[in-house]
Design a protein around this motif. Structure first.
Motif, short mmCIF file in Angstrom:
data_model
loop_
_atom_site.label_atom_id
_atom_site.label_comp_id
_atom_site.label_asym_id
_atom_site.label_seq_id
_atom_site.Cartn_x
_atom_site.Cartn_y
_atom_site.Cartn_z
N SER A 214 38.38 42.41 53.53
CA SER A 214 39.18 43.64 52.58
C SER A 214 41.22 44.15 52.79
O SER A 214 40.84 44.50 51.31
CB SER A 214 37.91 45.18 52.32
OG SER A 214 38.36 45.89 53.48
N ALA B 267 38.84 38.67 46.59
CA ALA B 267 38.95 39.55 46.39
C ALA B 267 36.93 40.12 47.15
O ALA B 267 36.23 38.57 47.41
CB ALA B 267 37.67 39.93 44.60
N ASP C 178 38.28 48.29 38.65
CA ASP C 178 39.73 47.96 38.49
C ASP C 178 40.17 49.04 38.50
O ASP C 178 38.95 50.37 37.43
CB ASP C 178 40.16 46.94 37.69
CG ASP C 178 40.92 47.07 36.01
OD1 ASP C 178 39.54 48.25 35.96
OD2 ASP C 178 40.98 46.64 35.59
N SER D 296 38.28 45.43 48.56
CA SER D 296 39.44 45.14 48.13
C SER D 296 39.53 45.43 46.65
O SER D 296 40.71 46.15 46.19
CB SER D 296 39.84 43.62 47.97
OG SER D 296 39.18 42.60 47.03
N TYR D 297 38.80 46.18 45.68
CA TYR D 297 38.23 46.98 44.53
C TYR D 297 38.99 48.00 45.03
O TYR D 297 38.75 48.98 46.25
CB TYR D 297 38.00 46.64 44.09
CG TYR D 297 37.53 45.31 43.18
CD1 TYR D 297 37.81 44.23 42.44
CD2 TYR D 297 36.35 44.41 44.01
CE1 TYR D 297 37.99 43.57 42.00
CE2 TYR D 297 36.12 42.88 43.61
CZ TYR D 297 36.97 42.83 42.33
OH TYR D 297 36.55 41.34 42.26
#
Ligand code: GAL
Length: 821
Positions: free
Chosen positions: A597, A604, A716, A627-628
């Motif tokens: 991440s 992603a 997001d 990674s969001y």
């Protein structure tokens, strides 16, 4: 339960050839694969046929008594010796071994034997005459077959090896575990390390390539003034000649060079010929890359003028159930998994790598720090390299640097790991002498040193003497080191050493130092560590917040045999490490996605843990590595709230115990976590900072278990759903699911088959430990990643661990897997 036959496999049709010869015009490099082997020291020993690479110890059996060590491990806080079980893997690698083979030779040719590594104390004889002795088991060495010994059309080669108890702190392997080459040339030839290629000037438009070539007549060097022989070098890219030069020392110019980077690993070939008039006497190819390196306080580490930080891992040399025996497919699989995680560098700790690893790193784009030693003249175990250091360090560094200085992927050398000399009066003079030799052989790369005695080396001159200071752990002392050391750059030469077992979760999830459980496992929540070590977040933070940090090398990418901390003291049958991001069966632990991440900027990441098979009434922590920017947890459709990552400022407030607005339940639990100093000798300065966790992981604590499904939904910044990931409560084991894990890597020989125990709907049974049988041809090895399991690696059966295990099967063979109760 029904026994089920499942998943007939036909693993492609390509069959591996046992002996490979690289045919060039005038030189051949033949791998000597077929040998006879014995450990019988009687007058008429019984020989067995073996194919090398061969590790005589990996077939076991495991035994607590194998290399049982009574030692003090200072890092464990010990003052008195204690019994260390499984410290070097619990396998029978000690003792003597003898290999022999016969090879065909021709009288008018010249022969060199090259050993990529032989474990250990190798004594090589040809037709009964000693040719070379090389004690250090990890290094490459060579010897000539003296022309006088070639009386017939074959010669006999004998290799005697001896491994001594207490020779190692980890599993060293045993035998001819790396390749042996028979190199046939004309007597006029280029010797083993006779070509040096450098790229002193590199830009997008133009690169200068310098080539230096040694030429020999038999065993004698031919002086550069001798005009009878000439040397020519062509530089090739994608098979086309792009530049040519002449002479023993020459300079080529390459226009619009295709630079080497981990992301785009372009490689060139220097094809060097030795000629007498027009006759080609020798021809040798050297692969290299065009790239520039620099390390400065202003810009940190730059590759081709661009600053980057090492996102690296340390690895030992063993390949899990294959032992130390080198296999290119296994190394390729390791590098593929690491690259997918976003890792871009490997530290070969604490010894010279197999040449195949360096070649693959060149080809696949993986930077390397190569490190020869774990000790200098003060040992860590009774018979380790400290016994040889005084007589052998020069030869060992020379062979290593000459071997790998042409390789594009090598970014730096390390002169040693946690050597006691850091705090001894001779430390500065030794480190200086070693660095001088490195620079004499290779002025293009810096030399670091993995220092763990931060409280001393920052102030005793040792840290200042190391060209590029590397700290092992001691995250709490990075700023002190930066302020006091003149280099104004700090490398995380060894970091984290978080311990965990794949798929085993201990609730509640609490930060713990040296946590010991009855099952000899460590928690999969990635919250446990050792007195000297810490958690991934400490190093993420240092790398993210300070431009004077050069990156890090996590201990370790893969679990390895031996060093089963925290279960190293009288905790048999524990015999392999818990530090790996990926386990001994090459299956990723949850930590894999935590690093991914942060490190993988291309793809992603969204990963949720733990499994969802608990008891009614359990309060279960749920973690998400992603990674969001934020995610929401649902249990059977009911929301447990949306979490975002804490900002650096918020973590500072949490550290002070101050409230953080709108931060939800994480803050509460973080404040309950044990604080720095509760359990760690503060002088070491490595202790985790609990408040950093919410900056890098999303954590919902105390989620009441109800059978069904947990889902994390990632959004997001604007709140748009981007991805979701679920885990379901699994039913009873029903059948097996088999996945060919390295299929896309197109292996030459070894197929990694992941075997999963699943319920009738295909959900992984997270606690299943059924015995799995392989019935068919081509079985090579099996493992399950359980550090406590004593199933043999070389029998075609293995218990599942947390529902999974790995079988390594030869390509082109057929078989099937069966699940027992
Ligand atoms: C370091 C050492 C490694 C390994 C590691 C375990 O101090 O350099 O070889 O022992 O600790 O955490």
């Amino acid at each position: 339960m029904r026994k089920k036959l499942y998943a007939m496999l036909l693993i492609s049709s390509m069959v591996f050839c046992a002996c490979s010869t690289k045919q060039e015009t005038v030189r051949t490099d033949t791998l000597l694969r077929e040998w006879q082997f014995t450990q019988d020291t009687t007058e008429n020993p019984v020989w067995v046929n073996v194919t090398i690479p061969h590790d005589w110890a990996i077939s076991g059996p495991f035994d607590r008594a194998n290399d049982l060590q009574e030692v003090i491990v200072v890092q464990n806080g010990e003052k008195e010796p204690t019994w260390k079980t499984g410290r070097s893997g619990g396998l029978p690698w000690m003792g003597k071994g003898h290999y022999r083979t016969r090879v065909a030779v021709k009288k008018d040719k010249f022969y060199t034997l090259v050993f990529d590594g032989a474990m250990s104390h190798a004594d090589v004889y040809v037709n009964g005459e000693e040719m070379v002795y090389w004690p250090y088991g990890y290094n490459t060495f060579d010897c000539y077959i003296l022309p006088d010994l070639i009386q017939n059309d074959s010669v006999d080669i004998d290799v005697y090896l001896e491994n001594k108890p207490q020779q190692s702190r980890w599993y060293p392997g045993a035998g001819l575990y790396r390749n042996v080459h028979l190199v046939e040339t004309d007597p006029i030839h280029i010797p083993t390390f006779g070509i040096l290629v450098r790229t002193p000037k590199v830009s997008k438009e133009y690169a200068q390539v310098t080539i230096e070539v040694d030429v020999q007549d038999g065993v004698d060097e031919i002086s550069a003034q001798n005009t009878e022989y000439s040397v020519q070098t062509d530089i090739l890219f994608n098979g086309k000649v792009v530049a040519s030069t002449e002479g023993r020392q020459s300079v080529a110019e390459v226009l619009n060079p295709q630079l080497w980077t981990p992301e785009d690993p372009n490689l060139y070939i220097a094809r060097t010929r030795v000629l007498r008039d027009k006759e080609i006497l020798d021809e040798k190819e050297t692969r290299f890359g065009i790239r520039s390196l620099s390390y400065t306080p202003e810009n940190g580490f730059q590759l081709n003028g661009e600053t980057r930080k090492f996102k690296g891992v340390c690895n030992h040399h063993d390949l899990g159930p294959l032992g130390a025996a080198v296999h290119k497919d296994a190394l390729r699989h390791q590098i593929t998994m690491l690259k997918n995680m976003g890792c871009d560098a490997i530290r070969t700790s604490h010894n010279m790598p197999a040449p195949e690893l360096v070649e693959l790193c060149d080809e696949m784009g993986m930077m390397m720090m190569i490190e020869p030693f774990d000790v200098w003249n003060w040992g860590k175990t009774e018979n380790d390299y400290s016994v040889e250091f005084k007589d052998w360090w020069k030869a060992d560094i020379s062979n290593m640097v000459k071997h790998y200085r042409n390789n594009a992927c090598v970014m730096l050398w390390s002169s040693g790991n946690e050597v006691w000399n850091q705090v001894l009066p001779d430390g500065i003079s030794i480190v200086t002498e070693l660095q001088d030799l490195f620079h004499q052989l290779d002025p293009t790369r810096p030399v670091t040193n993995g220092m763990d005695q931060a409280m001393h080396v920052i102030h005793n001159g040792f840290g200042a003497a190391v060209e590029l200071p590397g700290l092992n752990y001691r995250t709490g002392r990075y700023e002190e080191a930066y302020e006091n050391l003149p280099q104004k750059m700090i490398l995380g030469s060894e970091t984290a050493s978080t311990v965990s077992s794949r798929g085993v979760y201990k609730i509640p999830a609490v930060l713990k130092d040296f946590a010991i459980y009855e099952d000899y496992q460590s928690s999969g929540y990635d919250v446990e560590y050792c007195p000297w070590s810490g958690l991934p977040e400490q190093d993420f933070q240092l790398q993210d917040d300070y431009n004077w940090t050069l990156g890090q090398f996590v201990w370790t990418g893969f679990d390895y045999l031996g060093e089963p901390s925290p279960y190293d003291t009288d905790a048999w049958p524990s015999h392999s490490s818990y530090f790996g991001i990926i386990d001994l069966a090459s299956l990723p632990k949850d930590r894999y996605w935590l690093y991914r991440s942060q490190w993988n900027k291309e793809d992603a990441t969204l990963h949720v843990l733990p499994h969802w098979n608990w008891e009614e009434g359990d309060l279960v922590p749920v973690f998400c590595y992603t990674s969001y920017p934020n995610a929401e947890l649902f249990v059977n459709g009911k929301s447990y709230g949306k979490l975002r990552f804490a900002t650096p400022e918020e973590t500072e407030l949490m550290a002070k115990g101050l409230p953080v607005n709108g931060y939800g339940s994480q803050e509460a639990r973080v404040s309950q976590m044990p604080k720095v100093g509760d359990f760690v000798p503060p002088v070491w300065g490595s202790a985790p900072r609990p408040e950093l966790l919410p900056r890098y992981r999303l954590m919902w604590f105390d989620v009441p278990f109800e059978a069904g499904e947990i889902t994390v939904v990632a959004y997001d910044e604007k709140g748009k759903e981007m991805a979701r990931e679920s885990v379901k409560t699994a039913g009873e084991p029903d059948h097996l699911e088999v996945i060919w894990a390295n299929e896309e890597e197109n292996p030459e020989e070894l197929c990694y088959m992941t075997v999963k125990v699943v319920d009738k709907d295909g959900n992984l049974c997270p606690k299943a430990n059924n015995l799995i049988l392989y019935e068919g041809d081509g079985f090579v090895a099996a493992a399950n990643g359980d550090a406590v399991c004593l199933d043999s690696f070389v029998e075609p059966q293995m218990h599942a661990f947390a529902g999974q295990c790995t079988f390594i099967i030869r390509k082109g063979t057929e078989g099937s897997f069966r699940m027992m109760e």
